[in-house]
Design a protein around this motif. Structure first.
Motif, PDB file in Angstrom:
ATOM      1  N   ILE A 252       9.910  12.141 -13.120  1.00  0.00           N
ATOM      2  CA  ILE A 252       8.827  12.063 -14.096  1.00  0.00           C
ATOM      3  C   ILE A 252       8.473  10.595 -14.287  1.00  0.00           C
ATOM      4  O   ILE A 252       9.221   9.826 -14.897  1.00  0.00           O
ATOM      5  N   LEU A 253       7.334  10.214 -13.721  1.00  0.00           N
ATOM      6  CA  LEU A 253       6.881   8.828 -13.767  1.00  0.00           C
ATOM      7  C   LEU A 253       5.918   8.629 -14.929  1.00  0.00           C
ATOM      8  O   LEU A 253       4.966   9.397 -15.099  1.00  0.00           O
ATOM      9  N   ILE A 254       6.167   7.587 -15.743  1.00  0.00           N
ATOM     10  CA  ILE A 254       5.248   7.233 -16.822  1.00  0.00           C
ATOM     11  C   ILE A 254       4.826   5.788 -16.606  1.00  0.00           C
ATOM     12  O   ILE A 254       5.654   4.874 -16.629  1.00  0.00           O
ATOM     13  N   SER A 255       3.523   5.576 -16.391  1.00  0.00           N
ATOM     14  CA  SER A 255       3.041   4.248 -16.008  1.00  0.00           C
ATOM     15  C   SER A 255       1.543   4.145 -16.246  1.00  0.00           C
ATOM     16  O   SER A 255       0.847   5.155 -16.391  1.00  0.00           O
ATOM     17  N   ASP A 256       1.038   2.894 -16.273  1.00  0.00           N
ATOM     18  CA  ASP A 256      -0.412   2.697 -16.238  1.00  0.00           C
ATOM     19  C   ASP A 256      -0.890   2.551 -14.790  1.00  0.00           C
ATOM     20  O   ASP A 256      -2.072   2.350 -14.537  1.00  0.00           O
ATOM     21  N   GLY A 257       0.050   2.631 -13.845  1.00  0.00           N
ATOM     22  CA  GLY A 257      -0.305   2.636 -12.426  1.00  0.00           C
ATOM     23  C   GLY A 257      -0.526   1.283 -11.812  1.00  0.00           C
ATOM     24  O   GLY A 257      -0.960   1.188 -10.666  1.00  0.00           O
ATOM     25  N   ASP A 258      -0.215   0.212 -12.536  1.00  0.00           N
ATOM     26  CA  ASP A 258      -0.485  -1.143 -12.032  1.00  0.00           C
ATOM     27  C   ASP A 258       0.684  -1.636 -11.187  1.00  0.00           C
ATOM     28  O   ASP A 258       1.542  -2.374 -11.648  1.00  0.00           O
ATOM     29  N   PHE A 259       0.717  -1.232  -9.904  1.00  0.00           N
ATOM     30  CA  PHE A 259       1.763  -1.671  -8.985  1.00  0.00           C
ATOM     31  C   PHE A 259       1.316  -2.998  -8.354  1.00  0.00           C
ATOM     32  O   PHE A 259       0.348  -3.032  -7.606  1.00  0.00           O
ATOM     33  N   ASN A 260       2.000  -4.079  -8.650  1.00  0.00           N
ATOM     34  CA  ASN A 260       1.578  -5.370  -8.078  1.00  0.00           C
ATOM     35  C   ASN A 260       2.689  -6.110  -7.352  1.00  0.00           C
ATOM     36  O   ASN A 260       2.545  -7.267  -6.991  1.00  0.00           O
ATOM     37  N   VAL A 261       3.822  -5.424  -7.140  1.00  0.00           N
ATOM     38  CA  VAL A 261       4.912  -5.996  -6.347  1.00  0.00           C
ATOM     39  C   VAL A 261       5.390  -4.921  -5.375  1.00  0.00           C
ATOM     40  O   VAL A 261       5.514  -3.760  -5.740  1.00  0.00           O
ATOM     41  N   GLY A 262       5.664  -5.294  -4.122  1.00  0.00           N
ATOM     42  CA  GLY A 262       6.152  -4.326  -3.142  1.00  0.00           C
ATOM     43  C   GLY A 262       5.025  -3.454  -2.637  1.00  0.00           C
ATOM     44  O   GLY A 262       3.973  -3.948  -2.238  1.00  0.00           O
ATOM     45  N   LEU A 263       5.232  -2.126  -2.653  1.00  0.00           N
ATOM     46  CA  LEU A 263       4.179  -1.199  -2.239  1.00  0.00           C
ATOM     47  C   LEU A 263       3.040  -1.264  -3.253  1.00  0.00           C
ATOM     48  O   LEU A 263       3.215  -0.940  -4.418  1.00  0.00           O
ATOM     49  N   THR A 264       1.872  -1.677  -2.820  1.00  0.00           N
ATOM     50  CA  THR A 264       0.757  -1.826  -3.752  1.00  0.00           C
ATOM     51  C   THR A 264      -0.497  -1.075  -3.325  1.00  0.00           C
ATOM     52  O   THR A 264      -1.321  -0.730  -4.162  1.00  0.00           O
TER      53      THR A 264
END
Length: 501
Positions: A252-264
């Motif tokens: 269960i992922l809770i996030s604003d979806g802002d991936f900026n390190v690694g897989l982006t």
């Protein structure tokens, strides 16, 4: 003589209600947003996938339509927050099928199979030359208490998650979910920011352990960059280590979806999550926040990870997802669900409303290995077409009718340990003796509202005034459901916005 068209209601034995919110009514007097928040200062920095709407297709050239079925509802909450904050709704944030499927309907329920499908026909409110054809899917009810759960909460604690409407809602939702778990259920907690941390691993939900779990959750602080890919890797590894055969295994992922390190990139994440989905671990994605929202990332993860996608814009929505709809949201009963509709020569052209990003080929529809949508327990999903009927004349015999389409829903029944491939079918006929029901009237209102917010090229004569007038004629139906009552308020607020004048 020429036959007048009206609503048709044809049920199929042993199907189910897919998509939408739980079919049972939800009654909670919580705050659904109300007036715009005067403290709202977020700068618009959103990221939505560009949507190209399905156009009309000629039955003579392309008689069949195929698409993946799921029950994501994020769009409705995203729209609600934008309207309540006094913003113009971003057209690409509007996925009309998710707005329709946010609500519950009284579609025909399955008796033996995992799915039931029914169909309806009525005049199109925004185009008097056309009709609306509705396929209503409903899934079987499954009691989640019948099996043990292995949940890995993956929480984004990067700097962009700071605030009560982000990490605050994450904490609130997790606590509510933990309250409903049994002592044989297992919980793990992983956080990610500049790095990844395992906060809890395989904690059984006894009374004492629940206190420890909540304490750990309440201690989370948002700070740092966003190494989401590494967090997903760790979460899936923990879920696989604690895998419960025949149980409910889910990240269960809770996030604003802002991936900026690694897989982006979406491509990298899509390939990564598709591989992880093969482990038998499902994925639920809960979006939060607005100013830095990456809806593109969250939708991709849910679609490719055998999961569902909801957006939490307030505490009441968190309770709806994690408490009222717990079994529905977190227990899949129909895996790789997909629909195929083939029209007869009695239909001149058709347009699928919504599902713009979920179209599949005839080959994918016929292939059991195709990764399609997942639908939870006791849920409704609607697929709405705008169709233009050809001019035809009916025989004089009593009861004679004209066939319009064949509907088929294919899926894997995963209620038992072994997956069973199955399908349900429905035939759509014109039936002048039928009458339009309240569910269909309401769905047409939601669809018309979505066309207006999308500023759709296919909105025809759609208007907020028309939507509100039809909703006002459904007062008894709407007053029985607080979610539908709130919908009237949202339409009213949007109608007053200068953006839509």
């Amino acid at each position: 003589m020429k036959k007048k068209f009206a609503l048709i209601s044809v049920s199929l034995i042993g199907a189910a209600c897919v998509g939408l919110s739980a079919c049972s009514g939800y009654d909670n007097g919580g705050d659904w947003g109300g007036a715009p928040d005067p403290s709202y200062t977020e700068v618009g920095n959103y990221d939505y996938n560009s949507i190209v709407e399905n156009g009309f297709k000629s039955v003579g050239e392309a008689p069949s339509s195929y698409f993946s079925l799921d029950r994501n509802t994020a769009t409705y909450s995203l729209v609600r927050r934008q309207i309540n904050n006094g913003q113009t709704v971003a057209p690409d944030s509007v996925r009309i099928e998710e707005m329709i499927n946010y609500f519950g309907y009284d579609f025909a329920a399955p008796t033996e199979k995992a799915v039931e499908v029914s169909s309806y026909l009525a005049p199109c409110p925004w185009n008097e030359e056309n009709h609306l054809m509705l396929a209503g899917v409903k899934t079987a009810e499954y009691n989640i208490e019948n099996e043990n759960c292995n949940y890995v909460f993956l929480i984004d604690v990067s700097g962009s998650m700071a605030g009560e409407d982000r990490i605050g809602l994450a904490k609130y939702g997790i606590e509510k979910l933990v309250d409903g778990l049994g002592e044989n259920d297992v919980v793990s907690l992983v956080t990610y920011a500049s790095g990844v941390k395992t906060v809890l691993e395989g904690k059984e939900c006894t009374a004492d352990n629940k206190t420890d779990i909540k304490k750990a959750v309440n201690g989370l602080v948002a700070n740092g960059a966003t190494s989401g890919g590494d967090g997903l890797e760790r979460a899936y590894r923990l879920a696989e280590n604690r895998f419960i055969a025949g149980g409910n295994n889910r990240v269960i992922l809770i996030s604003d979806g802002d991936f900026n390190v690694g897989l982006t990139s979406q491509t990298e994440l899509k390939e990564f999550i598709q591989e992880k989905a093969k482990s038998g671990v499902y994925l639920s994605v809960m979006g939060v926040g607005m100013g830095n929202t990456r809806d593109t990332i969250l939708e991709t993860l849910a679609t490719c990870g055998n999961g569902n996608y909801a957006y939490l814009d307030n505490k009441t929505e968190a309770e709806k997802v994690f408490v009222q709809e717990l079994s529905s949201t977190l227990k899949t009963v129909a895996k790789d669900a997909k629909a195929g509709v083939t029209f007869t020569e009695n239909v001149e052209k058709y347009r699928l409303i919504g599902y713009d990003t979920k179209i599949i080929s005839a080959e994918d529809f016929g292939n059991e290995k195709t990764d399609a949508g997942e639908i939870g327990s006791n849920l409704c999903v609607a697929a709405l077409y705008e169709v233009k009927l050809t001019e035809f004349y009916m025989p004089d015999e009593v009861g004679a009718d004209a066939k319009l389409a064949d509907i088929e829903v294919r899926y894997k029944d995963v209620r038992a340990a072994a997956e069973i491939s199955d399908s349900v079918k429905n035939e759509v006929y014109v039936n002048a003796s039928s009458t339009e029901n309240d569910d269909f009237k309401f769905i047409s209102c939601v669809a018309e509202f979505g066309l207006l917010l999308r500023q759709s090229a296919y909105k025809g004569d759609a208007s907020f005034e028309s939507v509100l007038a039809r909703l006002n004629g459904l007062s008894a139906y709407i007053n029985a459901d607080p979610l539908k009552k709130e919908f009237i308020e949202l339409v009213g607020k949007a109608s007053e916005s200068p953006a839509y004048k």
